[in-house]
Scaffold this motif. Structure first.
Motif, PDB file in Angstrom:
ATOM      1  N   ALA A  76      -0.781   5.260   3.479  1.00  0.00           N
ATOM      2  CA  ALA A  76      -0.203   5.839   5.346  1.00  0.00           C
ATOM      3  C   ALA A  76      -1.634   5.085   5.843  1.00  0.00           C
ATOM      4  CB  ALA A  76       0.566   6.452   5.380  1.00  0.00           C
ATOM      5  N   GLU A  77      -1.164   4.562   7.377  1.00  0.00           N
ATOM      6  CA  GLU A  77      -1.703   3.743   7.819  1.00  0.00           C
ATOM      7  C   GLU A  77      -2.541   5.210   9.040  1.00  0.00           C
ATOM      8  OE1 GLU A  77      -2.348   1.071  10.635  1.00  0.00           O
ATOM      9  OE2 GLU A  77      -0.321   0.011   9.467  1.00  0.00           O
ATOM     10  N   GLU A  78      -3.517   5.102   8.803  1.00  0.00           N
ATOM     11  CA  GLU A  78      -4.277   6.454   9.737  1.00  0.00           C
ATOM     12  C   GLU A  78      -4.007   6.549  11.266  1.00  0.00           C
ATOM     13  OE1 GLU A  78      -8.527   7.704   9.202  1.00  0.00           O
ATOM     14  OE2 GLU A  78      -8.061   7.597   7.145  1.00  0.00           O
ATOM     15  N   PRO A  79      -3.733   7.066  11.698  1.00  0.00           N
ATOM     16  CA  PRO A  79      -3.629   7.025  13.441  1.00  0.00           C
ATOM     17  C   PRO A  79      -4.573   7.062  14.138  1.00  0.00           C
ATOM     18  CG  PRO A  79      -3.131   9.567  13.522  1.00  0.00           C
ATOM     19  CD  PRO A  79      -3.671   8.573  11.296  1.00  0.00           C
ATOM     20  N   THR A  80      -4.487   5.901  15.493  1.00  0.00           N
ATOM     21  CA  THR A  80      -5.990   5.885  16.329  1.00  0.00           C
ATOM     22  C   THR A  80      -5.975   6.940  16.882  1.00  0.00           C
ATOM     23  OG1 THR A  80      -4.352   5.029  18.284  1.00  0.00           O
ATOM     24  CG2 THR A  80      -5.100   3.800  16.222  1.00  0.00           C
ATOM     25  N   SER A 110       1.263  -1.559  -0.008  1.00  0.00           N
ATOM     26  CA  SER A 110      -0.096   0.084   0.007  1.00  0.00           C
ATOM     27  C   SER A 110       1.132   1.709   0.230  1.00  0.00           C
ATOM     28  CB  SER A 110      -1.111  -0.173   1.399  1.00  0.00           C
ATOM     29  OG  SER A 110      -1.200   1.233   1.351  1.00  0.00           O
TER      30      SER A 110
END
Length: 60
Positions: free
Chosen positions: A9-13, A6
């Motif tokens: 970027a991963e979304e922050p929690t 991918s």
């Protein structure tokens, strides 16, 4: 060509977001508090002789 993995970027929690906001808010709070405290201490130090003189005049 196919791209592997991918690129997003991963979304922050929510916890990470709150921690980041807390850290961003803490820095100016600490720095501003130190500046205010320093100014108050400087003012008290500069005006100390005047307060002592007033106290002496009242006692006499």
């Amino acid at each position: 060509m196919a791209q592997g993995g991918s690129t997003m970027a991963e979304e922050p929690t929510w916890g990470e977001l709150l921690l980041t906001l807390f850290l961003i808010a803490a820095v100016p709070t600490v720095v501003g508090g130190a500046i205010v405290l320093s100014l108050v201490a400087l003012f008290m130090w500069v005006t100390a002789p005047l307060r002592q003189r007033r106290r002496r005049d009242k006692a006499a």
